[in-house]
Design an enzyme around this catalytic site. Structure first.
Site, PDB file in Angstrom:
ATOM      1  N   CYS A 113       0.895  -1.274  -0.332  1.00 45.02           N
ATOM      2  CA  CYS A 113       0.251   0.317   0.330  1.00 45.02           C
ATOM      3  C   CYS A 113       0.888   1.231   0.452  1.00 45.02           C
ATOM      4  O   CYS A 113       0.630   2.073  -0.215  1.00 45.02           O
ATOM      5  CB  CYS A 113      -0.802   0.362   1.116  1.00 45.02           C
ATOM      6  N   ASN A 125     -10.301   0.458   1.142  1.00 43.02           N
ATOM      7  CA  ASN A 125      -9.230  -0.049   1.596  1.00 43.02           C
ATOM      8  C   ASN A 125      -8.647  -0.643  -0.379  1.00 43.02           C
ATOM      9  O   ASN A 125      -9.020  -1.409  -0.821  1.00 43.02           O
ATOM     10  CB  ASN A 125      -8.733  -0.660   2.182  1.00 43.02           C
ATOM     11  N   HIS A 185      -3.251   7.166   2.721  1.00 40.58           N
ATOM     12  CA  HIS A 185      -3.481   5.516   2.304  1.00 40.58           C
ATOM     13  C   HIS A 185      -4.507   5.152   2.972  1.00 40.58           C
ATOM     14  O   HIS A 185      -4.455   6.086   4.698  1.00 40.58           O
ATOM     15  CB  HIS A 185      -3.080   4.579   2.714  1.00 40.58           C
TER      16      HIS A 185
HETATM   17  N1  ACO Z   1     -17.498  -7.144  12.139  1.00 43.17           N
HETATM   18  C1  ACO Z   1     -17.981  -7.524  13.417  1.00 43.17           C
HETATM   19  N2  ACO Z   1     -16.992  -7.633  14.489  1.00 43.17           N
HETATM   20  C2  ACO Z   1     -15.532  -7.603  14.055  1.00 43.17           C
HETATM   21  C3  ACO Z   1     -15.627  -7.831  12.107  1.00 43.17           C
HETATM   22  C4  ACO Z   1     -16.774  -7.287  11.806  1.00 43.17           C
HETATM   23  N3  ACO Z   1     -16.611  -7.088  10.261  1.00 43.17           N
HETATM   24  N4  ACO Z   1     -14.613  -7.587  12.306  1.00 43.17           N
HETATM   25  C5  ACO Z   1     -13.471  -8.175  13.847  1.00 43.17           C
HETATM   26  N5  ACO Z   1     -14.910  -7.990  14.975  1.00 43.17           N
HETATM   27  C6  ACO Z   1     -14.368  -8.316  15.902  1.00 43.17           C
HETATM   28  C7  ACO Z   1     -13.323  -9.195  16.512  1.00 43.17           C
HETATM   29  O1  ACO Z   1     -13.421 -10.776  16.322  1.00 43.17           O
HETATM   30  C8  ACO Z   1     -13.679  -7.996  17.996  1.00 43.17           C
HETATM   31  O2  ACO Z   1     -13.911 -10.086  18.552  1.00 43.17           O
HETATM   32  P1  ACO Z   1     -13.750 -10.249  19.698  1.00 43.17           P
HETATM   33  O3  ACO Z   1     -13.493  -8.956  21.139  1.00 43.17           O
HETATM   34  O4  ACO Z   1     -15.241 -11.063  20.606  1.00 43.17           O
HETATM   35  O5  ACO Z   1     -12.223 -11.282  19.417  1.00 43.17           O
HETATM   36  C9  ACO Z   1     -13.746  -7.377  18.112  1.00 43.17           C
HETATM   37  O6  ACO Z   1     -14.599  -7.145  16.259  1.00 43.17           O
HETATM   38  C10 ACO Z   1     -12.286  -6.272  17.849  1.00 43.17           C
HETATM   39  O7  ACO Z   1     -11.793  -6.659  16.743  1.00 43.17           O
HETATM   40  P2  ACO Z   1     -10.361  -6.077  16.668  1.00 43.17           P
HETATM   41  O8  ACO Z   1      -9.407  -6.645  15.354  1.00 43.17           O
HETATM   42  O9  ACO Z   1      -9.412  -5.479  17.989  1.00 43.17           O
HETATM   43  O10 ACO Z   1     -11.051  -4.654  16.053  1.00 43.17           O
HETATM   44  P3  ACO Z   1     -10.404  -3.746  15.512  1.00 43.17           P
HETATM   45  O11 ACO Z   1     -10.800  -2.188  16.411  1.00 43.17           O
HETATM   46  O12 ACO Z   1      -8.591  -2.906  15.737  1.00 43.17           O
HETATM   47  O13 ACO Z   1     -10.629  -3.064  14.206  1.00 43.17           O
HETATM   48  C11 ACO Z   1      -9.297  -3.037  12.099  1.00 43.17           C
HETATM   49  C12 ACO Z   1     -10.343  -3.611  13.105  1.00 43.17           C
HETATM   50  C13 ACO Z   1     -10.192  -1.973  11.535  1.00 43.17           C
HETATM   51  C14 ACO Z   1      -8.787  -4.494  11.060  1.00 43.17           C
HETATM   52  C15 ACO Z   1      -8.088  -2.952  12.582  1.00 43.17           C
HETATM   53  O14 ACO Z   1      -7.542  -3.097  12.908  1.00 43.17           O
HETATM   54  C16 ACO Z   1      -7.527  -2.380  11.797  1.00 43.17           C
HETATM   55  O15 ACO Z   1      -7.473  -0.707  10.576  1.00 43.17           O
HETATM   56  N6  ACO Z   1      -6.472  -2.060  11.309  1.00 43.17           N
HETATM   57  C17 ACO Z   1      -4.752  -1.442  10.225  1.00 43.17           C
HETATM   58  C18 ACO Z   1      -5.424  -2.320   8.967  1.00 43.17           C
HETATM   59  C19 ACO Z   1      -4.370  -1.771   7.889  1.00 43.17           C
HETATM   60  O16 ACO Z   1      -3.544  -0.498   8.614  1.00 43.17           O
HETATM   61  N7  ACO Z   1      -4.409  -2.118   7.102  1.00 43.17           N
HETATM   62  C20 ACO Z   1      -3.480  -1.636   6.267  1.00 43.17           C
HETATM   63  C21 ACO Z   1      -2.600  -1.834   5.299  1.00 43.17           C
HETATM   64  S1  ACO Z   1      -3.907  -3.708   4.886  1.00 43.17           S
HETATM   65  C22 ACO Z   1      -3.943  -3.437   2.730  1.00 43.17           C
HETATM   66  O17 ACO Z   1      -4.218  -1.577   2.833  1.00 43.17           O
HETATM   67  C23 ACO Z   1      -3.846  -4.080   1.956  1.00 43.17           C
END
Ligand code: ACO
Length: 327
Positions: free
Chosen positions: A110, A284, A254
């Site tokens: 990315c 994304n 990004h």
């Molecule tokens: N719907 C509902 N619940 C969900 C979903 C969903 N789509 N996805 C995850 N959950 C749940 C999880 O299972 C977890 O449940 P639990 O607490 O019972 O275990 C809970 O939500 C919290 O999960 P987290 O992973 O802690 O959620 P977070 O707030 O961190 O958000 C996310 C997840 C959006 C992926 C975040 O971590 C993020 O943005 N990370 C960075 C992503 C990134 O920057 N990628 C860049 C490179 S990838 C690319 O660009 C191609």
């Protein structure tokens, strides 16, 4: 000698997928997706990635008032090419009729558009005149639609930019932490080789289990890396430019998560209004996010002479790249 943006282009699929659509395939909700990511919809297509790339490139050529023969280098960035080989850049070179251009791909996930721009800057110093950068991604092809933590995030898009020699200064800050490679990856599809039986555990790759050909992501790990990398890259690039990040007029980051952009804005002491944001509409789209954003700003007439622009990306590698240039 510096760099000048001669033209930009973009292509977005028409097919819009809402958060509500995802509730039919995985256990999720519009509320969770909007609150945790800022995404409301994204665009998905079956169009081959190279055709998306070609459309964005043609729009950039038209915007620059150049012919395909005027281009002497094509740099393509993608993690979702239709082919392992040849490069997408060569396919586009042929389809555009850019017969005077050399062409190759860059894989920096990315952050790749920033890496490509940095490389273009070096080629310009070496006498190249018109460089076409095309970033095209069909992340839908490498998304695991049974994994709710990743499938809601990704979309498809293509963006392009043509740069030439100019007066505007260009500086960059690039970085890599390969120890984080296992926290964000997509494995190649495995071939069944009739002559090989893998027995030795040393010979088996040590990355986490994940569906072949689909993106695996440890969201929390990448999140921590991203917040830190965004601020670091923009600060370092601004200092190399001889100013503070707070003096940037526009930033195209990004589009991975709205919360990451908000955190970076806060850490850099910049109002969110100076950041380009379209994650709500496009999700994304990996390396396409930044050139698509740049094209939007260009078409809105916001890339005014003297304007100081910061670009910043991060992703699989783990890598990050930031740059600052003057329009
Ligand atoms: N719907 C509902 N619940 C969900 C979903 C969903 N789509 N996805 C995850 N959950 C749940 C999880 O299972 C977890 O449940 P639990 O607490 O019972 O275990 C809970 O939500 C919290 O999960 P987290 O992973 O802690 O959620 P977070 O707030 O961190 O958000 C996310 C997840 C959006 C992926 C975040 O971590 C993020 O943005 N990370 C960075 C992503 C990134 O920057 N990628 C860049 C490179 S990838 C690319 O660009 C191609």
């Amino acid at each position: 000698m510096g760099i000048k943006i001669l033209g930009t282009g973009a292509w977005l699929p028409e097919n819009i997928i809402t958060n509500e659509d995802y509730t039919k395939i995985v256990e999720t909700s519009d509320e969770w997706i909007v609150k945790r990511t800022g995404i409301q919809e994204r665009r998905i297509t079956e169009t081959p990635t190279y055709i998306m790339a070609q459309r964005a490139a043609e729009a950039a050529l038209e915007n620059a008032g150049l012919q395909p023969e005027d281009i002497d280098l094509i740099l393509c960035t993608t993690v979702s090419s239709d082919f392992i080989t040849p490069s997408m850049a060569c396919v586009i070179q042929g389809r555009l009729g850019a017969k005077n251009a050399i062409a190759f791909d860059i894989n920096a996930a990315c952050a790749a558009f920033v890496y490509a721009l940095d490389m273009a800057n070096m080629y310009l110093q070496n006498g190249y005149r018109h460089i076409l950068i095309v970033s095209a991604e069909s992340l839908s092809k490498i998304t695991d639609y049974t994994d709710r933590s990743t499938c809601v995030l990704f979309g498809d898009a293509a963006g392009a930019c043509i740069v030439g020699q100019g007066e505007g200064r260009f500086v960059s800050s690039l970085g890599c932490d390969g120890t984080g490679a296992g926290s964000l990856f997509a494995r190649q599809h495995k071939n069944d080789i009739p002559f090989v039986q893998v027995q030795d555990p040393q010979e088996i790759d040590h990355f986490p289990d994940a569906r072949d050909g689909a993106i695996y992501m440890d969201g929390r790990e990448v999140y921590k890396f991203a917040v830190n990398a965004m601020a670091k890259a923009l600060t370092e690039a601004s200092h190399k430019f001889g100013m503070e990040p707070a003096e940037l007029d526009l930033i195209v980051p990004h589009q991975a998560n709205l919360r990451i952009i908000q955190s970076a804005a806060k850490e850099l002491g910049l109002p969110l209004e100076r950041f380009f944001v379209n994650i709500d509409k496009c999700g994304n789209t990996s390396s396409a996010c930044i050139p698509v954003g740049l094209d939007s700003l260009n078409r809105e007439g916001l890339l005014k002479p003297g304007c100081r622009v910061g670009l910043v990306g991060f992703g699989a590698g783990l890598v990050y790249g930031g740059c600052v240039f003057e329009v």
